[in-house]
Write a protein that holds these residues in place. Sequence first.
Motif, PDB file in Angstrom:
ATOM      1  N   ARG A  77       0.833  -1.197   0.000  1.00  0.00           N
ATOM      2  CA  ARG A  77       0.000   0.000   0.000  1.00  0.00           C
ATOM      3  C   ARG A  77       0.867   1.246   0.000  1.00  0.00           C
ATOM      4  NH1 ARG A  77      -5.175  -0.581   2.059  1.00  0.00           N
ATOM      5  NH2 ARG A  77      -5.359   1.627   1.487  1.00  0.00           N
ATOM      6  N   SER A  78       0.337   2.332  -0.528  1.00  0.00           N
ATOM      7  CA  SER A  78       1.063   3.589  -0.571  1.00  0.00           C
ATOM      8  C   SER A  78       0.089   4.736  -0.399  1.00  0.00           C
ATOM      9  CB  SER A  78       1.830   3.736  -1.896  1.00  0.00           C
ATOM     10  OG  SER A  78       0.928   3.765  -2.994  1.00  0.00           O
ATOM     11  N   VAL A  79       0.605   5.855   0.101  1.00  0.00           N
ATOM     12  CA  VAL A  79      -0.192   7.063   0.284  1.00  0.00           C
ATOM     13  C   VAL A  79       0.736   8.256   0.093  1.00  0.00           C
ATOM     14  CG1 VAL A  79       0.194   7.134   2.787  1.00  0.00           C
ATOM     15  CG2 VAL A  79      -1.788   8.283   1.819  1.00  0.00           C
ATOM     16  N   ALA A  80       0.217   9.298  -0.531  1.00  0.00           N
ATOM     17  CA  ALA A  80       1.007  10.512  -0.718  1.00  0.00           C
ATOM     18  C   ALA A  80       1.206  11.206   0.625  1.00  0.00           C
ATOM     19  CB  ALA A  80       0.309  11.444  -1.706  1.00  0.00           C
ATOM     20  N   VAL A  81       2.385  11.741   0.845  1.00  0.00           N
ATOM     21  CA  VAL A  81       2.671  12.399   2.117  1.00  0.00           C
ATOM     22  C   VAL A  81       1.807  13.647   2.298  1.00  0.00           C
ATOM     23  CG1 VAL A  81       5.023  11.502   2.225  1.00  0.00           C
ATOM     24  CG2 VAL A  81       4.582  13.676   1.066  1.00  0.00           C
ATOM     25  N   THR A  82       1.334  14.225   1.208  1.00  0.00           N
ATOM     26  CA  THR A  82       0.459  15.391   1.322  1.00  0.00           C
ATOM     27  C   THR A  82      -0.914  15.022   1.860  1.00  0.00           C
ATOM     28  OG1 THR A  82      -0.173  15.089  -1.006  1.00  0.00           O
ATOM     29  CG2 THR A  82       1.629  16.617  -0.533  1.00  0.00           C
ATOM     30  N   GLU A  83      -1.272  13.744   1.821  1.00  0.00           N
ATOM     31  CA  GLU A  83      -2.557  13.300   2.351  1.00  0.00           C
ATOM     32  C   GLU A  83      -2.494  13.012   3.846  1.00  0.00           C
ATOM     33  OE1 GLU A  83      -5.356  13.239   0.609  1.00  0.00           O
ATOM     34  OE2 GLU A  83      -4.243  13.995  -1.115  1.00  0.00           O
ATOM     35  N   ILE A  84      -1.308  13.072   4.431  1.00  0.00           N
ATOM     36  CA  ILE A  84      -1.137  12.803   5.856  1.00  0.00           C
ATOM     37  C   ILE A  84      -1.278  14.118   6.615  1.00  0.00           C
ATOM     38  CG2 ILE A  84       0.411  11.907   7.618  1.00  0.00           C
ATOM     39  CD1 ILE A  84       1.699  10.170   5.476  1.00  0.00           C
ATOM     40  N   GLU A  85      -2.277  14.205   7.448  1.00  0.00           N
ATOM     41  CA  GLU A  85      -2.528  15.426   8.204  1.00  0.00           C
ATOM     42  C   GLU A  85      -1.711  15.483   9.497  1.00  0.00           C
ATOM     43  OE1 GLU A  85      -6.440  18.049   9.454  1.00  0.00           O
ATOM     44  OE2 GLU A  85      -6.573  15.868   9.541  1.00  0.00           O
ATOM     45  N   GLY A 145       5.515   2.029  16.785  1.00  0.00           N
ATOM     46  CA  GLY A 145       4.990   2.338  15.460  1.00  0.00           C
ATOM     47  C   GLY A 145       4.549   3.787  15.386  1.00  0.00           C
ATOM     48  N   VAL A 146       3.830   4.127  14.346  1.00  0.00           N
ATOM     49  CA  VAL A 146       3.306   5.474  14.145  1.00  0.00           C
ATOM     50  C   VAL A 146       1.853   5.384  13.693  1.00  0.00           C
ATOM     51  CG1 VAL A 146       5.532   6.520  13.585  1.00  0.00           C
ATOM     52  CG2 VAL A 146       4.139   5.550  11.761  1.00  0.00           C
ATOM     53  N   GLN A 147       1.094   6.404  14.048  1.00  0.00           N
ATOM     54  CA  GLN A 147      -0.274   6.563  13.560  1.00  0.00           C
ATOM     55  C   GLN A 147      -0.286   7.718  12.578  1.00  0.00           C
ATOM     56  OE1 GLN A 147      -3.144   7.823  16.441  1.00  0.00           O
ATOM     57  NE2 GLN A 147      -4.904   7.421  15.118  1.00  0.00           N
ATOM     58  N   LEU A 148      -0.768   7.471  11.385  1.00  0.00           N
ATOM     59  CA  LEU A 148      -0.821   8.475  10.330  1.00  0.00           C
ATOM     60  C   LEU A 148      -2.274   8.855  10.096  1.00  0.00           C
ATOM     61  CD1 LEU A 148       1.675   6.711   7.890  1.00  0.00           C
ATOM     62  CD2 LEU A 148       2.206   8.424   9.642  1.00  0.00           C
ATOM     63  N   VAL A 149      -2.656  10.033  10.568  1.00  0.00           N
ATOM     64  CA  VAL A 149      -4.019  10.520  10.411  1.00  0.00           C
ATOM     65  C   VAL A 149      -4.140  11.147   9.031  1.00  0.00           C
ATOM     66  CG1 VAL A 149      -5.815  12.010  11.354  1.00  0.00           C
ATOM     67  CG2 VAL A 149      -4.158  10.923  12.894  1.00  0.00           C
ATOM     68  N   LEU A 150      -5.058  10.642   8.218  1.00  0.00           N
ATOM     69  CA  LEU A 150      -5.210  11.115   6.846  1.00  0.00           C
ATOM     70  C   LEU A 150      -6.176  12.289   6.794  1.00  0.00           C
ATOM     71  CD1 LEU A 150      -5.421   7.706   4.949  1.00  0.00           C
ATOM     72  CD2 LEU A 150      -3.396   9.016   5.622  1.00  0.00           C
ATOM     73  N   ARG A 151      -5.973  13.135   5.794  1.00  0.00           N
ATOM     74  CA  ARG A 151      -6.876  14.264   5.600  1.00  0.00           C
ATOM     75  C   ARG A 151      -8.230  13.751   5.125  1.00  0.00           C
ATOM     76  NH1 ARG A 151      -3.832  18.837   5.781  1.00  0.00           N
ATOM     77  NH2 ARG A 151      -1.587  18.569   5.378  1.00  0.00           N
ATOM     78  N   PRO A 152      -9.323  14.296   5.627  1.00  0.00           N
ATOM     79  CA  PRO A 152     -10.642  13.862   5.156  1.00  0.00           C
ATOM     80  C   PRO A 152     -10.839  14.253   3.704  1.00  0.00           C
ATOM     81  CG  PRO A 152     -10.843  15.778   6.583  1.00  0.00           C
ATOM     82  CD  PRO A 152      -9.415  15.336   6.660  1.00  0.00           C
ATOM     83  N   PRO A 153     -11.545  13.443   2.926  1.00  0.00           N
ATOM     84  CA  PRO A 153     -11.764  13.776   1.513  1.00  0.00           C
ATOM     85  C   PRO A 153     -12.593  15.036   1.365  1.00  0.00           C
ATOM     86  CG  PRO A 153     -13.122  11.904   2.173  1.00  0.00           C
ATOM     87  CD  PRO A 153     -12.189  12.170   3.317  1.00  0.00           C
ATOM     88  N   ALA A 154     -12.344  15.757   0.270  1.00  0.00           N
ATOM     89  CA  ALA A 154     -13.074  17.001   0.029  1.00  0.00           C
ATOM     90  C   ALA A 154     -14.551  16.747  -0.223  1.00  0.00           C
ATOM     91  CB  ALA A 154     -12.458  17.739  -1.160  1.00  0.00           C
ATOM     92  N   ASP A 155     -14.866  15.600  -0.826  1.00  0.00           N
ATOM     93  CA  ASP A 155     -16.260  15.251  -1.124  1.00  0.00           C
ATOM     94  C   ASP A 155     -16.535  13.876  -0.538  1.00  0.00           C
ATOM     95  OD1 ASP A 155     -18.827  15.213  -2.075  1.00  0.00           O
ATOM     96  OD2 ASP A 155     -18.283  14.732  -4.147  1.00  0.00           O
TER      97      ASP A 155
END
Length: 202
Positions: A85-93, A126-136
């Motif tokens: 799995r992968s996620v953009a670092v800009t999506e991590i709040e 470990g770490v907890q990565l809180v993601l930004r909520p989707p715009a829609d």
Amino acid sequence: MDPATHQPDQARPAGYHERLRTPRWWYLAAVGVAVLLGLEFAVAISGWVAWAPFALLLPGALLTVWRLSSGSVSVDGATLRAGERSVAVTEIEQAIDLSPTELRRLVGRHSDPLAFTYIRSWVGPGVQLVLRPPADPPQLGRQAPGEPADARQAPGEPADPPQDDPLPAERLPEPYWVVSTRHPDQLLAALQAAQAAGSRSR
């Protein structure tokens, strides 16, 4: 030489890669278990066939432990990868450092069923990565605009109450990730550097 020519190299974020390896003594334990199981067969079987279980169990046990060590966590450019799995670092709040006790609590009774977890019990912190909520965000149980009413409903008959239509799990947003790492401070530093580099490039 003009120092400005080295500014892009200095601003380039350092990557991070960690292999979530099992403890080395697990290999010795795997060999011990394979030998004990092989002796069980050797007692019941005579001749050269008694060595066949050892030839199968020993490589199989070592391969199992090696396969458990194949997981990895990395920050490469603007992307964080945990396994496949992968996620953009800009999506991590927000990124939160977790102790082993906090991690176990977060993935146990206090866990969110929509959260993505990539943990290894032998790692510990470990770490907890809180993601930004989707715009829609997706809406549940609402009729789409322009959707016709049920044709079977007679004119003047009161409308049936709306029925909730739950979305598939893969379409629901993930609130956060929980990722195992032996070096939470280094992973958080790599995330901060990647986010800072992304904000400067905009």
